[in-house]
Design an enzyme around this catalytic site. Structure first.
Site, mmCIF file in Angstrom:
data_model
loop_
_atom_site.group_PDB
_atom_site.id
_atom_site.type_symbol
_atom_site.label_atom_id
_atom_site.label_comp_id
_atom_site.label_asym_id
_atom_site.label_seq_id
_atom_site.Cartn_x
_atom_site.Cartn_y
_atom_site.Cartn_z
ATOM 1 N N GLY A 36 0.840 -1.186 0.000
ATOM 2 C CA GLY A 36 0.000 0.000 0.000
ATOM 3 C C GLY A 36 0.876 1.235 0.000
ATOM 4 N N GLN A 96 2.507 10.087 2.016
ATOM 5 C CA GLN A 96 3.841 9.461 2.111
ATOM 6 C C GLN A 96 4.769 9.931 0.987
ATOM 7 O OE1 GLN A 96 2.056 5.275 2.673
ATOM 8 N NE2 GLN A 96 3.919 5.181 3.862
ATOM 9 N N CYS A 124 5.629 -0.091 7.674
ATOM 10 C CA CYS A 124 5.269 1.169 7.011
ATOM 11 C C CYS A 124 6.475 1.634 6.201
ATOM 12 C CB CYS A 124 4.877 2.226 8.047
ATOM 13 S SG CYS A 124 4.378 3.797 7.312
ATOM 14 N N LEU A 125 6.222 2.004 4.960
ATOM 15 C CA LEU A 125 7.330 2.444 4.106
ATOM 16 C C LEU A 125 7.921 3.758 4.619
ATOM 17 C CD1 LEU A 125 5.803 1.491 0.632
ATOM 18 C CD2 LEU A 125 7.500 0.219 1.967
ATOM 19 N N HIS A 177 -4.785 0.913 7.564
ATOM 20 C CA HIS A 177 -3.471 1.553 7.736
ATOM 21 C C HIS A 177 -3.365 2.772 6.806
ATOM 22 C CE1 HIS A 177 1.113 1.111 8.121
ATOM 23 N NE2 HIS A 177 0.995 1.918 7.072
ATOM 24 N N GLU A 178 -3.826 2.611 5.558
ATOM 25 C CA GLU A 178 -3.711 3.713 4.583
ATOM 26 C C GLU A 178 -4.682 4.847 4.910
ATOM 27 O OE1 GLU A 178 -1.152 3.564 2.886
ATOM 28 O OE2 GLU A 178 -0.745 1.431 3.066
ATOM 29 N N HIS A 194 -3.253 6.973 7.436
ATOM 30 C CA HIS A 194 -2.303 7.942 6.856
ATOM 31 C C HIS A 194 -3.041 9.211 6.400
ATOM 32 C CE1 HIS A 194 1.696 6.204 6.719
ATOM 33 N NE2 HIS A 194 1.289 5.102 6.139
HETATM 34 O O1 K1U Z 1 1.531 2.408 3.966
HETATM 35 C C1 K1U Z 1 2.600 1.850 3.907
HETATM 36 O O2 K1U Z 1 3.572 2.327 4.465
HETATM 37 C C2 K1U Z 1 2.754 0.554 3.150
HETATM 38 C C3 K1U Z 1 2.750 -0.655 4.060
HETATM 39 C C4 K1U Z 1 1.321 -1.175 4.161
HETATM 40 C C5 K1U Z 1 1.037 -2.236 5.180
HETATM 41 C C6 K1U Z 1 1.813 -3.350 5.358
HETATM 42 C C7 K1U Z 1 1.499 -4.306 6.287
HETATM 43 C C8 K1U Z 1 0.384 -4.178 7.041
HETATM 44 C C9 K1U Z 1 -0.383 -3.073 6.877
HETATM 45 C C10 K1U Z 1 -0.055 -2.098 5.948
HETATM 46 C C11 K1U Z 1 3.674 -1.703 3.451
HETATM 47 O O3 K1U Z 1 3.459 -2.146 2.374
HETATM 48 S S1 K1U Z 1 5.046 -2.181 4.394
HETATM 49 C C12 K1U Z 1 5.836 -3.416 3.374
HETATM 50 C C13 K1U Z 1 5.126 -4.728 3.381
HETATM 51 O O4 K1U Z 1 4.311 -4.990 4.232
HETATM 52 C C14 K1U Z 1 5.408 -5.731 2.337
HETATM 53 C C15 K1U Z 1 6.455 -5.599 1.471
HETATM 54 C C16 K1U Z 1 6.672 -6.568 0.490
HETATM 55 C C17 K1U Z 1 5.858 -7.646 0.378
HETATM 56 C C18 K1U Z 1 4.815 -7.802 1.243
HETATM 57 C C19 K1U Z 1 4.580 -6.841 2.227
HETATM 58 ZN ZN ZN Z 2 2.362 3.313 6.225
#
Ligand code: K1U
Ligand code: ZN
Length: 169
Positions: A45, A50, A93-94, A135-136, A139
Site C-alpha cells: 500500500g 507518504q 510502514c514504508l 493503515h492507509e 495515513h
Molecule cells: O503504507 C505503507 O507504508 C505501506 C505498508 C502497508 C502495510 C503493510 C502491512 C500491514 C499493513 C499495511 C507496506 O506495504 S510495508 C511493506 C510490506 O508490508 C510488504 C512488502 C513486500 C511484500 C509484502 C509486504
Molecule cells: Zn504506512
C-alpha cells in the site's frame, strides 16, 4: 511514470489530515506514480501523504504473489462499516523502515471510494486487504501505525527514525 521519494517519519506532512480530492483528473498522474513507487519499494500500500501530497488518495495491492496483480486506486475512501471482531496483524510502514509491530484493528471493513474516472465503488475487505486499507486511511487522517502502540514504544521508534534521517542526510 516517475518513482516518488517516500517521506520518512517524523515529517509534518505525515501528521496532516489530508484534503478531499475535488479534481480527479488532476491526481491521475500522482496515482500512476504511487503505484509504480509502491511496487518498487516493495509494499502492499501507499498513501499520498507518504509522497508529500496531502490529498485523500491511496493505492494498494495485497494479492498473493502467485495470484494476478490487483492494483487498486482509492480516491476519497471512507470506512462505511467495521466488524466488531478484531484481528491482530504485524504491520510495517514504508515511512518507518525496518520496524514491524503488531496492531489490532477490525477484522473486516466495508470501504467506499471513487476511482480515477469518478466512478463510485464499495467493497468488503478482509485479511491483509482490511488491515492495509485501515493503515492507509489512517495515513490520510495524519495517523501512523505507531500511534496504536504505547507512548514509550512510539518514542523509541521515533528516535530511531530521527537517527536514520540524520545518517541519510
Ligand atoms: O503504507 C505503507 O507504508 C505501506 C505498508 C502497508 C502495510 C503493510 C502491512 C500491514 C499493513 C499495511 C507496506 O506495504 S510495508 C511493506 C510490506 O508490508 C510488504 C512488502 C513486500 C511484500 C509484502 C509486504
Ligand atoms: Zn504506512
Amino acid at each position: 511514470m516517475t518513482l516518488r521519494r517516500i517521506l520518512i517519519h517524523p515529517d509534518p506532512r505525515l501528521q496532516t489530515r489530508c484534503a478531499p480530492v475535488t479534481d480527479i483528473a488532476a491526481v491521475r498522474r500522482l496515482a500512476e506514480d504511487m503505484l509504480e513507487t509502491m511496487y518498487d519499494a516493495p509494499g502492499v500500500g501507499l498513501a499520498a501523504p507518504q509522497v508529500g501530497e496531502t490529498v485523500r488518495l491511496f493505492v494498494m495491492d495485497c494479492s498473493p504473489r502467485e495470484a494476478p496483480p490487483r492494483p487498486l486506486v482509492l480516491v476519497n475512501p471512507r470506512v462505511t462499516w467495521a466488524s466488531e471482531e478484531t484481528n491482530t496483524h504485524e504491520e510495517g510502514c514504508l515511512s518507518i523502515p525496518d520496524v514491524y509491530e503488531e496492531v489490532t484493528r477490525p477484522a473486516r471493513v466495508r470501504v467506499a471510494w471513487q476511482d480515477l474516472d469518478g466512478g463510485a465503488h464499495e467493497e468488503l475487505f478482509e485479511g491483509l486487504w482490511a488491515t492495509c486499507a485501515q493503515h492507509e486511511i489512517d495515513h490520510l487522517d495524519g495517523r501512523l501505525f505507531i500511534d496504536h502502540l504505547s507512548p514509550l514504544k512510539r518514542r523509541l521508534i521515533t528516535a530511531k527514525m530521527k537517527k536514520l534521517k540524520r545518517m541519510r542526510a
